[in-house]
Enzyme design. Sequence first.
Site, mmCIF file in Angstrom:
data_model
loop_
_atom_site.group_PDB
_atom_site.id
_atom_site.type_symbol
_atom_site.label_atom_id
_atom_site.label_comp_id
_atom_site.label_asym_id
_atom_site.label_seq_id
_atom_site.Cartn_x
_atom_site.Cartn_y
_atom_site.Cartn_z
ATOM 1 N N HIS B 157 11.416 -28.366 15.606
ATOM 2 C CA HIS B 157 11.035 -29.741 15.244
ATOM 3 C C HIS B 157 9.586 -29.963 15.701
ATOM 4 C CE1 HIS B 157 11.124 -34.177 15.456
ATOM 5 N NE2 HIS B 157 12.209 -34.144 14.709
ATOM 6 N N ASP B 234 15.715 -27.416 23.098
ATOM 7 C CA ASP B 234 15.820 -28.681 22.358
ATOM 8 C C ASP B 234 17.271 -28.791 21.889
ATOM 9 O OD1 ASP B 234 15.908 -30.723 20.533
ATOM 10 O OD2 ASP B 234 14.300 -29.951 19.251
ATOM 11 N N CYS B 403 10.628 -33.358 9.823
ATOM 12 C CA CYS B 403 9.796 -32.993 10.985
ATOM 13 C C CYS B 403 9.825 -31.487 11.232
ATOM 14 C CB CYS B 403 10.228 -33.751 12.245
ATOM 15 S SG CYS B 403 9.879 -35.498 12.158
#
Lengths: 216, 448
Positions: B157, B234, B403
């Site tokens: 991302h 993440d 994104c």
Amino acid sequence: MNSATAFKTSTPPPTTTRRRTTLILSSFIKQPIFNTKNIHLTLKSLKCFVDIPNLSVSCSSTTTRTDSPIESEEERVANKLQRLVFEFRSLTEPIDRVKRLLHYAETLPPLNESARVEANRVTGCTTQVWVEAKMDEFGRMRFGADSDSQITKGFISCLVWMLDGAYPDEVLTVKTEDLTDMNVGIHGKEKSRVNTWRNVLAAMQDRTSNILSRWK
Amino acid sequence: MMEVAAKQIASFKLLNPKTTSPPPHRRPSISISGAASLGHLTRPDFPILHQEVNGSKLVYLDNAATSQKPNSVLNALQEYYASYNSNVHRGIHYLSARATDEYELARNKVAAFINASNSRQIVFTRNATEAINLVAYSWGLSNLKPLDEVILTIAEHHSAIVPWQLVAQKTGAILKFVILDQDEIPDMNKLSEMLSKNTKLVVVHHVSNMLASVLPIEEIVLGAHKVGAKVLVDACQSVPHMLVDVQGLDADFLVASSHKMCGPTGIGFLYGKSEILSSMPPFLGGGEMISEVYVDHSTYAEPPSRFEAGTPAIGEAIGLGAAIDYLSRIGMQKIHDYEVELANYLYESLCSVPNIRIYGPRPSENVHRVALCSFNVEKIHPTDIATFLDQQHGVAIRSGHHCAQPLHRYLGVSASARASLHFYNTKEDVDDFIQALNDAVSFFNSLK
């Protein structure tokens, strides 16, 4: 500044006054109000096309319109904006507004491949959009635009129809809020990646301001 | 050409009878055991799902962007602001003491939810993006030197890429990107080959927000630790959907966002190993994060306070705690099992759409996808599809680059459409989506 020829096909027609617009649109607003691709042909062939170019059948059978005086001066941006808003407001079903945008996408004149360059990209959209802006020898703004999304092409077709041929001060006075009542593709008034109206209008106005500043 | 197009649009209702017909009767999907699905059982808890959008029943399939909130979270927020709104940590009065207790209780809940050994390993941030920036500006700027290497994947991302680009510009560190393998999963062999004594950090997603793939974090951490590198995970797309155990993963940093896990927006968290957090300098300065302030210098509080400058998002943290309570009552394993079933159903159903390209791995015995699919349909822009689905069918999906522009460029496309599910979705939602998508494809193809 030899740009006028590049955009001639997108030159909108000199059309009607606000008073006549209201009268006519109340009857025919559910039909598209402009067709940038065929505009020169319709102007030469039938006067009544000046008001609502695509309405060949309805138009020819409507005495109200043929009897009305035809304005000779260029239709102002404000009038066009009002017509657009009026037209889209008359389409009560959301999908009908989308279909109308798709129709206008078909009427957008093609943009030269040479104009589909990074410098002309409009950033911030979820689709790819290119806007080319030039000033013609009469000091009017000429716009060409394209997108890889059909619905986005519909948005920009409306904007090009509204602003192409306008003087810079007219281009700069349009606000995104003015388009809100069209109730299609505007998710709030603030800046958003998906607010194509806003992003493309802002790009057209930025380019206009840049051209103006270079002129000065 | 214009006139032809206009006629086609005008006759669309006739060309696409599906559009005018009422939606098929929605029967609850029944599992093999005869019980209603988890989706049907939990939907009543989410008031937002029970509404019409553009004249159709809302089908919300944009959960990878943000999740919906159950009544218990809404009530927790209402209760906080109605009953004990006050600033935390400093007040001696009743309201402040209660707000502080609930705020810190939320931290304990987050710690327990991801099996952190200590709640002081949990730093509240605005979101996962801020959590990554905290690590980048605090740990990154004080630990990275010229020619040090940070390894990322092409599928990260933007929030996991851009902060490290900024830090690399300041420190002279080098960013290296792992590309995809033939199954369209970040290539773990390539990642292993990239690891060297120069590697100082590996930044990886746990679950891809576009490919729906799940990375073997334990293996990555093991390899990275062997060369002395730290690992930042993440976990935005994994924590809301599966059991995540930070001690089991042995990750050095892990970030997630509340709003993707049924909690409020405006709050996320960073998990960090205690010794690493203690060694890190402050990220932002201000109240709360200090020990003593003098006119010429200050001393700083211990983590997590060191990294929580200013009044925090108190109500949001408490709301996140309520979301964790809600998810825990259902059970993350149960949520995961149900979503695997939904994921396979979504993938198989999408495969039936003509000229579709679904990104990421094909599910198999060894390859599991999460319940999302990014896709493109030949010669139709994903934004046109998403707009049609919204306007004509009330189906909410996402279009764009999610994104993840580097990943889209790698795949040779500028955008894709994405349908992403959560445990409150049902197979009927998938059916509605597929029907709407087929309708959209027929519609746009009829214009050509």
